[in-house]
Design a protein around this motif. Sequence first.
Motif, PDB file in Angstrom:
ATOM      1  N   GLU A  17      -4.243   1.649  -1.312  1.00 58.13           N
ATOM      2  CA  GLU A  17      -4.651   0.247  -1.172  1.00 58.13           C
ATOM      3  C   GLU A  17      -5.765   0.254  -0.145  1.00 58.13           C
ATOM      4  O   GLU A  17      -5.519   0.368   1.047  1.00 58.13           O
ATOM      5  CB  GLU A  17      -3.473  -0.621  -0.736  1.00 58.13           C
ATOM      6  N   SER A  74      -1.328   5.980   1.380  1.00 54.55           N
ATOM      7  CA  SER A  74      -1.765   4.626   1.723  1.00 54.55           C
ATOM      8  C   SER A  74      -1.239   4.192   3.082  1.00 54.55           C
ATOM      9  O   SER A  74      -0.804   3.056   3.236  1.00 54.55           O
ATOM     10  CB  SER A  74      -1.308   3.664   0.618  1.00 54.55           C
ATOM     11  N   GLY A  75      -1.264   5.109   4.030  1.00 54.26           N
ATOM     12  CA  GLY A  75      -0.697   4.781   5.337  1.00 54.26           C
ATOM     13  C   GLY A  75       0.734   4.330   5.200  1.00 54.26           C
ATOM     14  O   GLY A  75       1.202   3.463   5.938  1.00 54.26           O
ATOM     15  N   THR A  77       4.557   4.144   5.479  1.00 52.00           N
ATOM     16  CA  THR A  77       5.621   4.572   6.378  1.00 52.00           C
ATOM     17  C   THR A  77       6.822   5.089   5.589  1.00 52.00           C
ATOM     18  O   THR A  77       7.241   4.459   4.613  1.00 52.00           O
ATOM     19  CB  THR A  77       6.055   3.386   7.256  1.00 52.00           C
ATOM     20  N   ARG A  82      12.757   2.787   1.295  1.00 44.40           N
ATOM     21  CA  ARG A  82      11.804   3.264   0.281  1.00 44.40           C
ATOM     22  C   ARG A  82      12.229   4.594  -0.298  1.00 44.40           C
ATOM     23  O   ARG A  82      11.997   4.860  -1.489  1.00 44.40           O
ATOM     24  CB  ARG A  82      10.408   3.382   0.910  1.00 44.40           C
ATOM     25  N   THR A 126       5.772  -2.661   6.404  1.00 42.42           N
ATOM     26  CA  THR A 126       6.808  -2.628   7.435  1.00 42.42           C
ATOM     27  C   THR A 126       6.567  -3.762   8.446  1.00 42.42           C
ATOM     28  O   THR A 126       7.532  -4.285   9.009  1.00 42.42           O
ATOM     29  CB  THR A 126       6.813  -1.269   8.161  1.00 42.42           C
ATOM     30  N   ASP A 163       0.058  -2.228  11.690  1.00 42.25           N
ATOM     31  CA  ASP A 163       0.011  -0.859  12.212  1.00 42.25           C
ATOM     32  C   ASP A 163      -1.004  -0.779  13.349  1.00 42.25           C
ATOM     33  O   ASP A 163      -2.170  -1.159  13.179  1.00 42.25           O
ATOM     34  CB  ASP A 163      -0.373   0.120  11.098  1.00 42.25           C
TER      35      ASP A 163
HETATM   36  N1  ARG Z   1       2.527   1.502   7.383  1.00 39.05           N
HETATM   37  C1  ARG Z   1       2.775   0.230   6.826  1.00 39.05           C
HETATM   38  C2  ARG Z   1       3.770   0.336   5.701  1.00 39.05           C
HETATM   39  O1  ARG Z   1       4.060   1.366   5.213  1.00 39.05           O
HETATM   40  C3  ARG Z   1       1.518  -0.444   6.309  1.00 39.05           C
HETATM   41  C4  ARG Z   1       0.747   0.328   5.305  1.00 39.05           C
HETATM   42  C5  ARG Z   1      -0.329  -0.486   4.630  1.00 39.05           C
HETATM   43  N2  ARG Z   1      -1.219   0.379   3.927  1.00 39.05           N
HETATM   44  C6  ARG Z   1      -2.315  -0.037   3.260  1.00 39.05           C
HETATM   45  N3  ARG Z   1      -3.085   0.853   2.727  1.00 39.05           N
HETATM   46  N4  ARG Z   1      -2.572  -1.286   3.155  1.00 39.05           N
HETATM   47  O2  ARG Z   1       4.277  -0.641   5.264  1.00 39.05           O
END
Ligand code: ARG
Length: 228
Positions: A17, A74-75, A77, A82, A126, A163
């Motif tokens: 994303e 996508s960063g 967590t 999950r 998160t 984040d």
């Molecule tokens: N680390 C947080 C999660 O896993 C936010 C990640 C959002 N990543 C992004 N690409 N928008 O929920």
Amino acid sequence: IPAFSQTPPNPFRVATEATFPPFEFQQGGQLTGFDIDLMRAIGKEADLNIDFRNLPFDGIIPALQARTVEAAISGMTITAERAQAISFSRPYFRAGLAIAVREDNKTIKNFEDLKGKRIAVQIGTTGALEAAKIPGATVSQFDSAALALQELINGRVEAVVNDKPVTLYAIKQAGLRGVKVVGELLTEEFYGIALPKNSPYLQLINDALGRVIESGQYDVIFRQWFGE
Ligand code: ARG
């Protein structure tokens, strides 16, 4: 070759994303960021022809479950909840949530101070989960962290839960004005590459990630984006 491995599909589709700098975002129409560079390095190690697919963040787990993508970076967590629906690689980045407020705000300093406040978050994150736990808070959800931060600047909410590395990057590198980060990290979180539950490519990705870390490529990518 492990018993469960299979020849990976070509292309190997990876969801992201891409509104989450410095992890994934678009620059001049091109996908870029720490996660993108890391995934490309992994793809090279594992001999995969990576094809990124830009999806809404709350569409990534459904896409993995439907197996319309082979993986996602996508960063994201690693959470126990999950991990019931999907599989995660070994952790590749330590992050956590932080509170952002307008620069002139003197009342919000920690999680406790968010009670009864208006808060903006990115949908499916998160940060959204943590904000939902705050008594009496009104939580507005946005498609991107950038839109949530814009809502803060416009004065329609009093705080953003997001984040920390992403909020700091927006302030320090992307020139976001009038916003500051306050308080301690609300959570400690680790990002992982996501795959469908019991994916035959989990070991392939983990092994390649391990080689990217051990060979020093990870450090080069890290320094490029975080300059340390
Ligand atoms: N680390 C947080 C999660 O896993 C936010 C990640 C959002 N990543 C992004 N690409 N928008 O929920």
